[in-house]
Design a protein around this motif. Structure first.
Motif, short mmCIF file in Angstrom:
data_model
loop_
_atom_site.label_atom_id
_atom_site.label_comp_id
_atom_site.label_asym_id
_atom_site.label_seq_id
_atom_site.Cartn_x
_atom_site.Cartn_y
_atom_site.Cartn_z
N TRP A 1 -23.39 -39.02 -3.16
CA TRP A 1 -23.66 -40.42 -2.79
C TRP A 1 -24.36 -41.15 -3.94
O TRP A 1 -24.08 -42.31 -4.20
N ASN B 1 -21.71 -41.96 -6.47
CA ASN B 1 -20.81 -43.01 -6.00
C ASN B 1 -21.47 -44.37 -5.98
O ASN B 1 -20.81 -45.38 -6.17
N SER B 2 -22.73 -44.42 -5.73
CA SER B 2 -23.40 -45.71 -5.62
C SER B 2 -23.64 -46.36 -6.98
O SER B 2 -23.81 -47.55 -7.08
N ALA C 1 -22.05 -47.50 -2.37
CA ALA C 1 -20.88 -46.66 -2.64
C ALA C 1 -19.63 -47.27 -2.00
O ALA C 1 -18.57 -47.33 -2.63
#
Length: 143
Positions: free
Chosen positions: A99, A102-103, A122
């Protein structure tokens, strides 16, 4: 996250080399990427599964052992199980790494790593990076 999994690069290499398609180089490349995506999804589901649910189950089991340890000493088998649970829990924290990656928000503290803000960022980045239509050699393709 996947790069930390043992043997990941070897799997991707072997999958890629075993894909055989005929046509233009751009077509072959696109088909290989599509097939690789499907293989990665299958592998992710098998090897990682639902990481959040696994993490919650591990916490429950580990907390039960801690509560039991307060009232009576743990047996050698229970101590081994406790160490094993702690090791597994550490591995499930790969979800938080995923995460965070992805963010693309690297400036937040480690204790903020699994907040709804990370999830929103994300998902926002995924929507922003989505290609709905693509013009290639005069042909319009869409998802």
């Amino acid at each position: 996250m996947w790069l930390k999994a043992e043997g990941f690069l070897d799997k991707v290499k072997s999958w890629w080399e075993n894909y055989h398609f005929q046509g233009a180089p751009s077509y072959i490349f696109a088909k290989k990427l599509t097939t690789l995506k499907l293989d990665l999804k299958k592998w992710n589901k098998i090897d990682f599964g639902n990481v959040t649910a696994k993490k919650q189950q591990l916490w429950i089991k580990l907390n039960a052992l801690y509560v039991q340890e307060e009232t009576q000493p743990l047996t050698d088998e229970e101590k081994l199980e406790k160490a094993s649970l702690r090791f597994e829990l550490k591995n499930t924290l790969l979800e938080e790494i995923s995460w965070r990656q992805n963010s693309r928000v690297l400036y937040l503290k480690e204790w903020d790593s699994n907040t709804s803000f990370f999830h929103r960022m994300a998902n926002s980045n995924r929507r922003y990076n989505y290609i709905e239509n693509l013009m290639f050699v005069g042909v319009l393709t869409s998802n």
